[in-house]
Design a protein around this motif. Structure first.
Motif, PDB file in Angstrom:
ATOM      1  N   TYR A  71       5.962  -4.003  -1.056  1.00 60.58           N
ATOM      2  CA  TYR A  71       5.240  -3.124  -1.974  1.00 60.58           C
ATOM      3  C   TYR A  71       3.751  -3.482  -2.003  1.00 60.58           C
ATOM      4  O   TYR A  71       3.383  -4.650  -2.035  1.00 60.58           O
ATOM      5  CB  TYR A  71       5.823  -3.225  -3.388  1.00 60.58           C
ATOM      6  CG  TYR A  71       4.934  -2.565  -4.409  1.00 60.58           C
ATOM      7  CD1 TYR A  71       4.886  -1.182  -4.503  1.00 60.58           C
ATOM      8  CD2 TYR A  71       4.100  -3.319  -5.229  1.00 60.58           C
ATOM      9  CE1 TYR A  71       4.040  -0.558  -5.404  1.00 60.58           C
ATOM     10  CE2 TYR A  71       3.255  -2.706  -6.146  1.00 60.58           C
ATOM     11  CZ  TYR A  71       3.231  -1.329  -6.226  1.00 60.58           C
ATOM     12  OH  TYR A  71       2.387  -0.726  -7.104  1.00 60.58           O
ATOM     13  N   GLU A  74      -2.050  -0.274  -3.175  1.00 59.55           N
ATOM     14  CA  GLU A  74      -3.051   0.506  -2.424  1.00 59.55           C
ATOM     15  C   GLU A  74      -2.367   1.454  -1.453  1.00 59.55           C
ATOM     16  O   GLU A  74      -2.728   2.626  -1.345  1.00 59.55           O
ATOM     17  CB  GLU A  74      -3.918  -0.449  -1.590  1.00 59.55           C
ATOM     18  CG  GLU A  74      -4.701  -1.408  -2.399  1.00 59.55           C
ATOM     19  CD  GLU A  74      -6.113  -0.920  -2.587  1.00 59.55           C
ATOM     20  OE1 GLU A  74      -6.918  -1.164  -1.687  1.00 59.55           O
ATOM     21  OE2 GLU A  74      -6.389  -0.301  -3.629  1.00 59.55           O
ATOM     22  N   THR A  99       6.935  -1.765 -10.953  1.00 62.77           N
ATOM     23  CA  THR A  99       6.342  -1.071  -9.810  1.00 62.77           C
ATOM     24  C   THR A  99       5.672   0.239 -10.236  1.00 62.77           C
ATOM     25  O   THR A  99       4.517   0.487  -9.902  1.00 62.77           O
ATOM     26  CB  THR A  99       7.429  -0.773  -8.746  1.00 62.77           C
ATOM     27  OG1 THR A  99       8.001  -2.014  -8.343  1.00 62.77           O
ATOM     28  CG2 THR A  99       6.843  -0.066  -7.548  1.00 62.77           C
ATOM     29  N   ASP A 102       2.471  -0.003 -12.013  1.00 64.00           N
ATOM     30  CA  ASP A 102       1.408  -0.566 -11.193  1.00 64.00           C
ATOM     31  C   ASP A 102       0.650   0.510 -10.421  1.00 64.00           C
ATOM     32  O   ASP A 102      -0.563   0.455 -10.324  1.00 64.00           O
ATOM     33  CB  ASP A 102       2.032  -1.585 -10.223  1.00 64.00           C
ATOM     34  CG  ASP A 102       1.001  -2.531  -9.639  1.00 64.00           C
ATOM     35  OD1 ASP A 102       0.254  -3.142 -10.433  1.00 64.00           O
ATOM     36  OD2 ASP A 102       0.928  -2.654  -8.409  1.00 64.00           O
ATOM     37  N   PRO A 105      -0.470   5.192 -12.798  1.00 62.55           N
ATOM     38  CA  PRO A 105      -1.667   5.669 -13.509  1.00 62.55           C
ATOM     39  C   PRO A 105      -2.848   5.945 -12.572  1.00 62.55           C
ATOM     40  O   PRO A 105      -3.539   6.962 -12.715  1.00 62.55           O
ATOM     41  CB  PRO A 105      -1.980   4.528 -14.483  1.00 62.55           C
ATOM     42  CG  PRO A 105      -0.662   3.838 -14.693  1.00 62.55           C
ATOM     43  CD  PRO A 105       0.010   3.910 -13.353  1.00 62.55           C
ATOM     44  N   GLY A 106      -3.056   5.075 -11.598  1.00 61.42           N
ATOM     45  CA  GLY A 106      -4.145   5.271 -10.640  1.00 61.42           C
ATOM     46  C   GLY A 106      -3.904   6.487  -9.755  1.00 61.42           C
ATOM     47  O   GLY A 106      -4.826   7.256  -9.463  1.00 61.42           O
ATOM     48  N   ARG A 110      -6.234   9.839  -9.094  1.00 57.61           N
ATOM     49  CA  ARG A 110      -6.627  10.226  -7.738  1.00 57.61           C
ATOM     50  C   ARG A 110      -6.231  11.674  -7.451  1.00 57.61           C
ATOM     51  O   ARG A 110      -6.924  12.400  -6.747  1.00 57.61           O
ATOM     52  CB  ARG A 110      -5.972   9.276  -6.740  1.00 57.61           C
ATOM     53  CG  ARG A 110      -6.787   9.123  -5.479  1.00 57.61           C
ATOM     54  CD  ARG A 110      -6.233   8.043  -4.585  1.00 57.61           C
ATOM     55  NE  ARG A 110      -6.516   6.696  -5.057  1.00 57.61           N
ATOM     56  CZ  ARG A 110      -6.308   5.608  -4.317  1.00 57.61           C
ATOM     57  NH1 ARG A 110      -5.818   5.717  -3.099  1.00 57.61           N
ATOM     58  NH2 ARG A 110      -6.576   4.415  -4.805  1.00 57.61           N
ATOM     59  N   THR A 184      -7.626  -4.500   0.901  1.00 60.53           N
ATOM     60  CA  THR A 184      -8.073  -5.288  -0.249  1.00 60.53           C
ATOM     61  C   THR A 184      -6.908  -6.027  -0.893  1.00 60.53           C
ATOM     62  O   THR A 184      -7.119  -6.935  -1.671  1.00 60.53           O
ATOM     63  CB  THR A 184      -8.764  -4.402  -1.302  1.00 60.53           C
ATOM     64  OG1 THR A 184      -7.907  -3.308  -1.589  1.00 60.53           O
ATOM     65  CG2 THR A 184     -10.091  -3.885  -0.793  1.00 60.53           C
ATOM     66  N   ILE A 185      -5.666  -5.606  -0.579  1.00 59.19           N
ATOM     67  CA  ILE A 185      -4.506  -6.299  -1.134  1.00 59.19           C
ATOM     68  C   ILE A 185      -3.640  -6.819   0.005  1.00 59.19           C
ATOM     69  O   ILE A 185      -3.261  -6.075   0.897  1.00 59.19           O
ATOM     70  CB  ILE A 185      -3.674  -5.368  -2.045  1.00 59.19           C
ATOM     71  CG1 ILE A 185      -4.484  -4.989  -3.290  1.00 59.19           C
ATOM     72  CG2 ILE A 185      -2.367  -6.037  -2.461  1.00 59.19           C
ATOM     73  CD1 ILE A 185      -3.747  -4.110  -4.282  1.00 59.19           C
ATOM     74  N   GLN A 186      -3.349  -8.125  -0.037  1.00 59.87           N
ATOM     75  CA  GLN A 186      -2.460  -8.740   0.959  1.00 59.87           C
ATOM     76  C   GLN A 186      -1.195  -9.199   0.258  1.00 59.87           C
ATOM     77  O   GLN A 186      -1.257 -10.089  -0.583  1.00 59.87           O
ATOM     78  CB  GLN A 186      -3.133  -9.991   1.558  1.00 59.87           C
ATOM     79  CG  GLN A 186      -4.331  -9.709   2.439  1.00 59.87           C
ATOM     80  CD  GLN A 186      -3.948  -8.950   3.690  1.00 59.87           C
ATOM     81  OE1 GLN A 186      -2.875  -9.169   4.245  1.00 59.87           O
ATOM     82  NE2 GLN A 186      -4.802  -8.021   4.114  1.00 59.87           N
ATOM     83  N   PRO A 187      -0.026  -8.628   0.585  1.00 61.77           N
ATOM     84  CA  PRO A 187       1.200  -9.113  -0.051  1.00 61.77           C
ATOM     85  C   PRO A 187       1.526 -10.525   0.435  1.00 61.77           C
ATOM     86  O   PRO A 187       1.347 -10.843   1.606  1.00 61.77           O
ATOM     87  CB  PRO A 187       2.267  -8.131   0.446  1.00 61.77           C
ATOM     88  CG  PRO A 187       1.533  -6.998   1.048  1.00 61.77           C
ATOM     89  CD  PRO A 187       0.216  -7.511   1.495  1.00 61.77           C
TER      90      PRO A 187
END
Lengths: 323, 245
Positions: A71, A74, A99, A102, A105-106, A110, A184-187
């Motif tokens: 997951y 982004e 989940t 997270d 809402p964004g 968008r 920008t996000i690394q799991p």
């Protein structure tokens, strides 16, 4: 006709049960708005999982997000934005879960729409569906009308009952690939912190403490009260665990354990939706609270409006007389 | 390390007589202060700003934040009649902090009164920041451009991830033990100025509150009457009948 989209929740073990509650919510909305339902599975592409949903008679999009490993909010927002821009759903049904909370809402922003959190009920109104969500610590429900489209409905786990599945013709599965090139996000993976809930799972009686307990020292009184029942354990609502009064493995609620004892006695628990979702499987729910308006009373078999400690002393006295 | 923390004043009691900082925001502020201190120890700059949206009087929470160790505070003064959703709150905050280059924005996971948990993730989207919600652990090497966080999932699992700064996190309760305001800081806070901004253009809301109603009952909800002893007897009888006692 704009469809109702359902974002399927899944983990390494497959489809998560809350998905069926999302589908139950979607069916209510579909009936009210004469719309069709499309389930979307954002992930690596999983034909077996897609078939499972399609076999329920629901058209399914098996959305492979290329470049996403586990997951990633982004990746979810990016890929679902692309898909929903084409699909143009009227409503998007998402779980009010770790989940869903997270990414939804964004995603709503968008898409130029909005999102309603913690939806527990849908009311049919002349102007269209109204969505109910708890306010004032669950004492009231606010009925809300969406003013922006699409509207993401974040469904409170436990609020919509799953209907028994009737026979349905398997629906179509559409496989789709969307490439994710964020960064920008690394799991870093999922880790399991505690093997929780064993004591709670095995107990026939759970005596649960909430903020109404007042002082930490009062836990002793509750322990004594619980000891009056065979095979019992003391559980707690989240705030007590947060404050370190009681270990996490005794926490009952969405972020703790979902329990189903023979008897659940809620002591000084107001009844937030997070807590309620964890106790609905109990056979008998008895609540003791000094506030007659506490939300917990709406979900109890027996309501005892009383000072918790006076009630416990009275109960102890009765038991002494009838050993 | 420039950190922004969003805080809210909420009613502690239903009658509104007691007001306090949203419990979840105390965890957010504490986490920000801890990060700042780690940077200071490493000889790097760090600052924590707080912002609140609320009617006149809500600046009390900014003063409390000063007492806990916040450096600067801003009060966006809203119309007390205005009761917008998270989308409006996030829109107003995003407008007010436009141009301030924060490395990290921290909010509580939700407010006690509305319990939506949406202001943080909507604000992240409006500010163009990566976002992680329900954070129960953070770690960052002072000077590095990455924050590692653990998000609380269901069933006692944690979703671990690294985010490139700037980013926004919403902090779950229990992540730390929020400090009490210190006397020396409270005294210093009295001399600090709170930046006050009037809310001018309120963004269009995404939803309308139609009405409030009593929640549906999921069980019979039989209310026991009489004295406390009568109630205890009634429960005792029922549990005997059911074979639990």
């Amino acid at each position: 006709m704009r469809p109702i989209a359902v974002v399927v929740e899944h983990d390494a073990g497959g489809i998560i049960p809350v998905t069926h509650e999302l589908l139950a919510c979607a069916r209510i909305l579909a009936d009210q708005t004469q719309s069709s339902i499309v389930a979307v599975i954002p992930g690596k592409g999983d034909p077996a999982m897609a078939k499972q949903i399609a076999d329920l008679g629901i058209e399914t999009v098996d959305l492979a997000i290329i470049g996403m490993d586990g997951y990633n909010s982004e990746a979810y927002k990016g890929a679902l934005f692309q898909l929903f821009t084409t699909l143009a759903p009227l409503y998007i049904i998402v779980g009010h879960t770790a989940t869903g909370r997270d990414f939804a809402p964004g995603l709503g922003v968008r898409l130029g729409g909005g999102s309603i959190a913690g939806v527990n009920h849908i009311v049919s109104d002349q102007t269209g569906p109204l969505f109910s969500r708890p306010v004032l610590n669950g004492v009231k429900n606010a009925l809300v009308r969406p003013d922006a489209s699409p509207c993401i409905i974040m469904v409170q786990p436990g609020a919509f009952r799953v209907q028994g599945t009737s026979f349905a013709c398997p629906a179509r599965v559409t496989a789709m690939d969307i490439r994710f090139t964020g960064g920008t996000i690394q799991p870093l993976g999922i880790k399991t912190v505690t093997t929780q809930g064993e004591d709670l799972d095995q107990a026939a009686v759970i005596v649960a403490a909430g903020r109404g307990l007042g002082e930490r020292e009062n836990l002793d009184i509750l322990e004594r009260f619980a000891a009056l029942f065979p095979n019992s354990v003391v559980g707690a609502s989240r705030p007590l665990v947060d404050d370190g009064w009681i270990e996490y493995r005794f926490q009952v609620g969405i972020t703790g354990a979902r329990v189903s004892p023979k008897l659940y006695i809620a002591c000084g628990i107001s009844g937030s939706s997070q807590h309620l979702a964890g106790i609905l499987g109990s056979e008998l729910i008895v609540s003791v609270n000094s506030d007659p308006n506490a939300a917990i009373f709406n979900h109890s078999d027996l309501c005892i409006v009383a000072d918790l400690f006076e009630f416990i002393s009275a109960f102890e006295r009765i038991l002494q007389r009838h050993p | 390390m420039k950190i922004l923390v969003c805080i809210k004043q909420v009613n502690e009691t239903p009658d509104g007589h007691t007001q306090a900082m949203n419990r979840f925001d105390e965890y957010a502020l504490e986490e920000a202060l801890c990060i700042k201190e780690r940077f200071k120890e490493a000889g790097l700059d760090g600052g924590v700003d707080v912002i609140t949206l609320g009617p006149e009087g809500a600046e009390t929470v900014v003063k409390r934040a000063f007492g806990m160790g916040a450096d600067n505070g801003c009060h966006l003064v809203s119309d007390p009649k205005q009761n917008g959703s998270s989308a409006v709150t996030a829109g107003l905050i995003a407008g007010a902090v436009k141009g301030c280059a924060y490395d990290l924005v921290v909010t509580g996971i939700m407010s006690q009164d509305r319990m939506e948990g949406q202001t943080g993730p909507i604000l992240a989207e409006l500010m163009g920041l990566a976002c992680a919600t329900g954070v129960v652990a953070t770690s960052l090497v002072p000077g590095a451009a990455v924050i590692e966080v653990e998000r609380e999932m269901e069933k006692g699992e944690r979703d671990c991830l690294a985010m490139t700064l700037p980013a926004l996190i919403t902090v779950q309760a229990g992540i730390n033990s929020p400090r009490y305001p210190s006397l020396s800081k409270v005294l210093k806070a009295a001399k600090k100025t709170i930046k006050t901004l009037a809310v001018e253009a309120v963004p269009a809301d995404t939803q309308t509150l139609v009405r409030l109603e009593a929640p549906l009952k999921s069980r019979s909800g039989r209310v026991l009457g009489g004295t406390v002893d009568d109630k205890a007897v009634a429960l005792f009888d029922l549990l005997r009948e059911r074979g639990i006692l």
